[in-house]
Design an enzyme around this catalytic site. Structure first.
Site, PDB file in Angstrom:
ATOM      1  N   HIS A  11       0.832  -1.198   0.000  1.00  0.00           N
ATOM      2  CA  HIS A  11       0.000   0.000   0.000  1.00  0.00           C
ATOM      3  C   HIS A  11       0.874   1.258   0.000  1.00  0.00           C
ATOM      4  O   HIS A  11       1.566   1.527   0.974  1.00  0.00           O
ATOM      5  CB  HIS A  11      -0.888  -0.042   1.247  1.00  0.00           C
ATOM      6  CG  HIS A  11      -1.799   1.113   1.411  1.00  0.00           C
ATOM      7  ND1 HIS A  11      -1.645   2.047   2.415  1.00  0.00           N
ATOM      8  CD2 HIS A  11      -2.886   1.497   0.697  1.00  0.00           C
ATOM      9  CE1 HIS A  11      -2.610   2.946   2.321  1.00  0.00           C
ATOM     10  NE2 HIS A  11      -3.370   2.641   1.291  1.00  0.00           N
ATOM     11  N   HIS A  53      -0.669  10.224  -3.261  1.00  0.00           N
ATOM     12  CA  HIS A  53      -1.985   9.830  -2.755  1.00  0.00           C
ATOM     13  C   HIS A  53      -3.016  10.942  -2.834  1.00  0.00           C
ATOM     14  O   HIS A  53      -4.180  10.705  -3.141  1.00  0.00           O
ATOM     15  CB  HIS A  53      -1.887   9.342  -1.304  1.00  0.00           C
ATOM     16  CG  HIS A  53      -3.218   8.928  -0.751  1.00  0.00           C
ATOM     17  ND1 HIS A  53      -4.015   9.785  -0.023  1.00  0.00           N
ATOM     18  CD2 HIS A  53      -3.910   7.778  -0.877  1.00  0.00           C
ATOM     19  CE1 HIS A  53      -5.133   9.156   0.295  1.00  0.00           C
ATOM     20  NE2 HIS A  53      -5.102   7.941  -0.212  1.00  0.00           N
TER      21      HIS A  53
END
Ligand code: CA
Length: 319
Positions: A11, A53
């Site tokens: 992740h 992100h």
């Protein structure tokens, strides 16, 4: 379910150890044995795809110091307002809480330390492909198209460029080592139907209160909702709280039935996010949490900041 089939997805890279989405975090994720490595994608002012992100720069870079007057009225510094050349001047650091210098995860890489940069999608894929060649191990990519409707409102079609870059680097077929993910159901439909992509697609599932997109996640989570999206995507990415709840006594976890409904619809389930320093309520250890989701709920893969710990939890699981 056989542990060997449980995909370990790094992740934002091995983000438990190095600042998220840096090439260093991706190289480390590869070395730690991850099966897939995630990329979040945002567009710059000059229409380049960078791996980041947020649509903002301020929580993970020194942008406020380098370009103090370039924020919008809301005080945020938007990736879309900077050229790639400008973005390359920024230092990336471990994620901080909004507006301050305190790290979100204080026991990780020290924030403000190190020399890290934002990478383009192409730079990152070439790194992973190079490591694949050198190691003889095929690690896949797991790109996420961030906020396609917002990018469109900024005058840019982020999806078209993403598919173009991926195609140029060899990702076009169903069997290629890639999952393409998005929170926006309309965009996934467009990718599959209108743009005719053959890539494996994953529908991310948020809560409606998060305002990720116009998608109605309450509807999507129902059995009929899951059956409907199985016509478009190969899998779903729910967050952990959608799969489990505390049992009536508050001392353990019980299934919400989501994974079974998704499997009945023929969908893979890759939940997020498994963090050793932020356990879901009801679990004593990271190993116990990983094993419970894999052994008890039968998830098909998991997004984790700590790919080595997730792999070890499953390797040591002799049940
Ligand atoms: Ca993501």
């Amino acid at each position: 379910m056989d542990n060997k089939n449980t995909l370990i997805i790094a992740h934002r890279g091995a983000s438990g150890y190095l600042p998220e989405h840096t090439l260093e975090a991706k190289a480390y994720a590869h070395a730690l044995g991850s099966h897939y490595i995630e990329q979040d994608l945002v567009a710059t002012r000059d229409d380049e795809l960078v791996v980041l992100h947020d649509i903002y720069l301020d929580q993970v870079t020194n942008v406020a110091k380098v370009f103090p007057n370039r924020h919008r009225d809301d005080g945020r510094y938007y990736v879309r307002d900077f050229t790639l050349k400008e973005i390359k001047r920024l230092s990336v650091w471990e994620r901080r809480k909004p507006g301050g210098t305190e790290a979100v995860f204080p026991r990780r890489f020290p924030t403000g330390v190190g020399k890290f940069q934002i990478a383009t999608l192409e730079e990152e894929i070439k790194l992973i492909q190079g490591l694949n060649a050198a190691s003889g191990r095929v690690v896949g990519i797991y790109p996420e198209i961030k906020r396609p409707a917002w990018h469109r409102s900024e005058g840019f079609d982020i999806t078209l460029l993403t598919l173009d870059v991926l195609s140029g680097l060899g990702y076009t077929q169903r069997d290629d080592p890639i999952y393409l993910q998005c929170f926006d159901l309309a965009e996934n439909k467009r990718i599959r139907k209108e743009l005719g992509s053959q890539l494996k697609l994953v529908q991310l599932i948020a809560e409606n209160t998060w305002a990720e997109s116009d998608t109605d996640y309450e509807r999507l989570k129902t059995e009929s909702g899951l059956q409907a999206i199985a016509q478009i995507v190969d899998g779903v990415g729910p967050w952990l709280g959608q799969l489990t709840k505390l049992d009536g006594h508050g001392s353990g976890r019980t299934s919400t039935g989501f994974v079974r409904s998704a499997h009945d619809a023929g969908l893979l389930v890759h939940p997020y996010t498994f963090r050793a320093d932020q356990l879901a309520p009801g679990f004593e250890t990271f190993e116990q949490m990983v094993r419970w989701f894999v052994r008890h709920l039968h998830v098909d893969g998991l997004f984790t900041d700590f790919p080595d710990k997730a792999l070890r939890a499953l390797q040591n699981d002799v049940v």
